[in-house]
Design an enzyme around this catalytic site. Structure first.
Site, PDB file in Angstrom:
ATOM      1  N   PHE A   1      -7.710  -9.792   2.915  1.00  0.00           N
ATOM      2  CA  PHE A   1      -7.370  -9.799   4.339  1.00  0.00           C
ATOM      3  C   PHE A   1      -6.914  -8.393   4.791  1.00  0.00           C
ATOM      4  CE2 PHE A   1      -4.712 -10.892   8.007  1.00  0.00           C
ATOM      5  CZ  PHE A   1      -5.594 -11.706   8.698  1.00  0.00           C
TER       6      PHE A   1
ATOM      7  N   ASP B   1      -1.676 -14.444  -1.779  1.00  0.00           N
ATOM      8  CA  ASP B   1      -1.611 -14.884  -0.386  1.00  0.00           C
ATOM      9  C   ASP B   1      -2.222 -16.284  -0.309  1.00  0.00           C
ATOM     10  OD1 ASP B   1      -2.105 -15.328   2.362  1.00  0.00           O
ATOM     11  OD2 ASP B   1      -2.105 -13.168   2.742  1.00  0.00           O
TER      12      ASP B   1
ATOM     13  N   TYR C   1       0.605 -20.845  10.673  1.00  0.00           N
ATOM     14  CA  TYR C   1      -0.123 -21.352  11.847  1.00  0.00           C
ATOM     15  C   TYR C   1      -1.536 -21.837  11.550  1.00  0.00           C
ATOM     16  CZ  TYR C   1      -1.589 -16.396  11.913  1.00  0.00           C
ATOM     17  OH  TYR C   1      -2.035 -15.153  11.563  1.00  0.00           O
ATOM     18  N   LYS C   2      -1.932 -21.828  10.272  1.00  0.00           N
ATOM     19  CA  LYS C   2      -3.283 -22.294   9.932  1.00  0.00           C
ATOM     20  C   LYS C   2      -3.213 -23.773   9.551  1.00  0.00           C
ATOM     21  CE  LYS C   2      -4.802 -17.653   9.080  1.00  0.00           C
ATOM     22  NZ  LYS C   2      -4.706 -16.511   8.159  1.00  0.00           N
TER      23      LYS C   2
ATOM     24  N   ARG D   1     -17.604 -19.712  10.399  1.00  0.00           N
ATOM     25  CA  ARG D   1     -16.685 -20.433   9.508  1.00  0.00           C
ATOM     26  C   ARG D   1     -16.324 -21.782  10.118  1.00  0.00           C
ATOM     27  NH1 ARG D   1     -11.437 -17.071   8.221  1.00  0.00           N
ATOM     28  NH2 ARG D   1     -11.070 -17.679  10.393  1.00  0.00           N
TER      29      ARG D   1
HETATM   30  C1  LIG Z   1      -4.284 -15.381   8.631  1.00  0.00           C
HETATM   31  C2  LIG Z   1      -3.914 -14.546   7.451  1.00  0.00           C
HETATM   32  C3  LIG Z   1      -2.789 -13.766   7.485  1.00  0.00           C
HETATM   33  C4  LIG Z   1      -1.962 -13.704   8.746  1.00  0.00           C
HETATM   34  O1  LIG Z   1      -1.095 -12.651   8.765  1.00  0.00           O
HETATM   35  P1  LIG Z   1       0.013 -12.578   9.925  1.00  0.00           P
HETATM   36  O2  LIG Z   1       0.714 -11.337   9.629  1.00  0.00           O
HETATM   37  O3  LIG Z   1       0.890 -13.796   9.728  1.00  0.00           O
HETATM   38  O4  LIG Z   1      -0.694 -12.601  11.213  1.00  0.00           O
HETATM   39  C5  LIG Z   1      -2.448 -13.065   6.348  1.00  0.00           C
HETATM   40  N1  LIG Z   1      -3.201 -13.142   5.231  1.00  0.00           N
HETATM   41  C6  LIG Z   1      -4.311 -13.893   5.167  1.00  0.00           C
HETATM   42  C7  LIG Z   1      -5.110 -13.976   3.905  1.00  0.00           C
HETATM   43  C8  LIG Z   1      -4.705 -14.608   6.280  1.00  0.00           C
HETATM   44  O5  LIG Z   1      -5.810 -15.340   6.240  1.00  0.00           O
END
Ligand SMILES: *Cc1c(COP(=O)(O)O)cnc(C)c1O
Length: 397
Positions: free
Chosen positions: A129, A198, A223-224, A369
């Site tokens: 990410f 993560d 939030y996911k 996705r």
């Molecule tokens: C969505 C996501 C994030 C989100 O990061 P924020 O700082 O909370 O916006 C981080 N890592 C991964 C792998 C994600 O998919």
């Protein structure tokens, strides 16, 4: 599936047999919408709406500053962290809800480097990410470590006695590939390295066993699949054995052992709350806390089974259309909770799907996705998405 049963009929039967079906009532999804973006922004729960209303009206509106103690605002990070324990396979006192995933990643990178001070290298998954890549690069530079970007399946070749840390996402956010967290952790530990993972695309979608897997450090998104709401706070996990030596490089007053002493000298709190920095956004915290009610008394094996069954059913639809290439691994043990397809027209397809009330998301240059959130998606939703994609791929609309 009997030979005469259509995919539509099979989906209807799977819905009748679905033991999690009634949990959809906990969500306030618009009628007729087929929502495949829960891996990006989970939907509103009825519990979160009620809790927000009550927090605004009573706790903020009436109780005001008394709420920090009277309504448990100060303790929210620890309390909500503890509620994640069964989802993470960890102990309540190893988890804190705080800040964003990105910020927590930065905090725990520092912890890992402190714990392996003599080692010069960090290994990070090459297509991880973006935030995590940017932060890892920055912190590696600041702390004079060498960053090596690697394919996780080549980890064994890259490990040596200079590696301080191996870091990656458990599920690839683009392809939906699931990596074997326990096996990767075991390999890293054999070389004396730590693991920071993560969990943004796995927490709330499949059972996690952080303690059993020996994972050192972890972060994840609220939030996911946890449905905490836009910008929901994230969480961090520090394995108990590491906590005493784990230093927060972003120390703040609320992580102090006695915040209301307002001391000029930082003395970290004894527990994981030392990773608190500033004042938590309470409205977001209570929304996440209430959203977690949807996971109460949940059999996580059943959650995982439904996620895989939704994916299997979607793959049956995709397999009827040769123009569609699926990049997500088919084997259950290598599949997270999303299916990703690749097509040069992916961006246009996303818009056409939207017109059919099927929401999916586009990732450049050519990926679509489909998040498969087992708490509220039905096999009828998958039927709708599969049928719409088939028309679109055929150019019928
Ligand atoms: C969505 C996501 C994030 C989100 O990061 P924020 O700082 O909370 O916006 C981080 N890592 C991964 C792998 C994600 O998919």
């Amino acid at each position: 599936m009997s030979s005469s049963e259509t995919l539509q009929e099979l989906g209807a039967r799977l819905d009748r047999e679905d033991r999690l079906a009634e949990r959809r009532q906990l969500f306030d999804l618009p009628a007729g919408l087929h929502y495949f973006d829960g891996n990006s922004l989970g939907p509103l729960t009825r519990a979160a709406r009620a809790r927000l209303q009550q927090t605004v009206d009573q706790e903020w509106g009436r109780d005001l500053i008394r709420s920090w103690t009277k309504n448990g605002w100060l303790a929210a990070g620890r309390r909500i962290g503890a509620r994640l324990a069964p989802l993470l396979g960890a102990a309540p006192d190893e988890i804190l809800v705080a800040d964003s995933t990105s910020i927590n990643w930065a905090k725990l990178l520092h912890v890992a480097l402190d714990l392996r001070p003599q080692r010069t290298k960090i290994l990070c998954q090459i297509d991880h990410f973006p935030s995590n890549l940017y932060l890892t690069r920055e912190i590696a530079d600041a702390r004079t470590r060498r960053l090596h970007l690697i394919e996780l399946d080549r980890l064994i070749d890259e490990l040596d006695d200079q590696v301080a840390l191996v870091c990656f996402g458990q599920v690839d956010f683009r392809s939906g590939e699931l990596f074997d967290l326990a096996a990767l952790t075991r390999r890293a530990h054999e070389a004396g390295a730590l693991v920071l993972v993560d969990l943004s695309h796995s927490v709330g979608a499949l059972p996690l066993e952080l303690e059993a897997a020996g994972v050192d450090l972890a972060v994840g998104c609220g939030y996911k699949f946890l449905n905490g709401g836009p910008g929901a706070p994230a969480f961090l996990y520090v394995r108990r054995g590491h906590l005493a030596a784990a230093r927060n490089h972003l120390p703040g007053w609320l992580g102090h052992s006695d915040p209301f002493d307002f001391s000029s000298t930082y003395l970290p709190a004894a527990g994981i709350e030392r990773f608190t920095c500033g004042t938590p956004p309470i409205l977001s915290f209570v929304a996440l806390e209430a959203a977690l009610d949807a996971f109460a008394d949940l059999d996580l094996a059943a959650l995982r089974a439904k996620s895989l069954a939704l994916g299997d059913h979607f793959l049956r639809w995709l397999d009827t259309e040769p123009a569609i290439e699926t990049i997500t691994p088919r084997q259950h043990e290598r599949r997270g909770s999303q299916i990703t397809i690749r097509h040069p027209q992916a961006a246009a397809w996303r818009d056409l799907l939207d017109r059919e009330n099927v929401l999916a998301d586009f990732r450049p240059p050519d990926l679509l996705r489909f998040g498969l959130a087992p708490l509220y998606l039905s096999f009828a939703d998958v039927n709708a998405a599969g049928a719409a994609l088939r028309w679109i791929a055929n150019g019928a609309r």
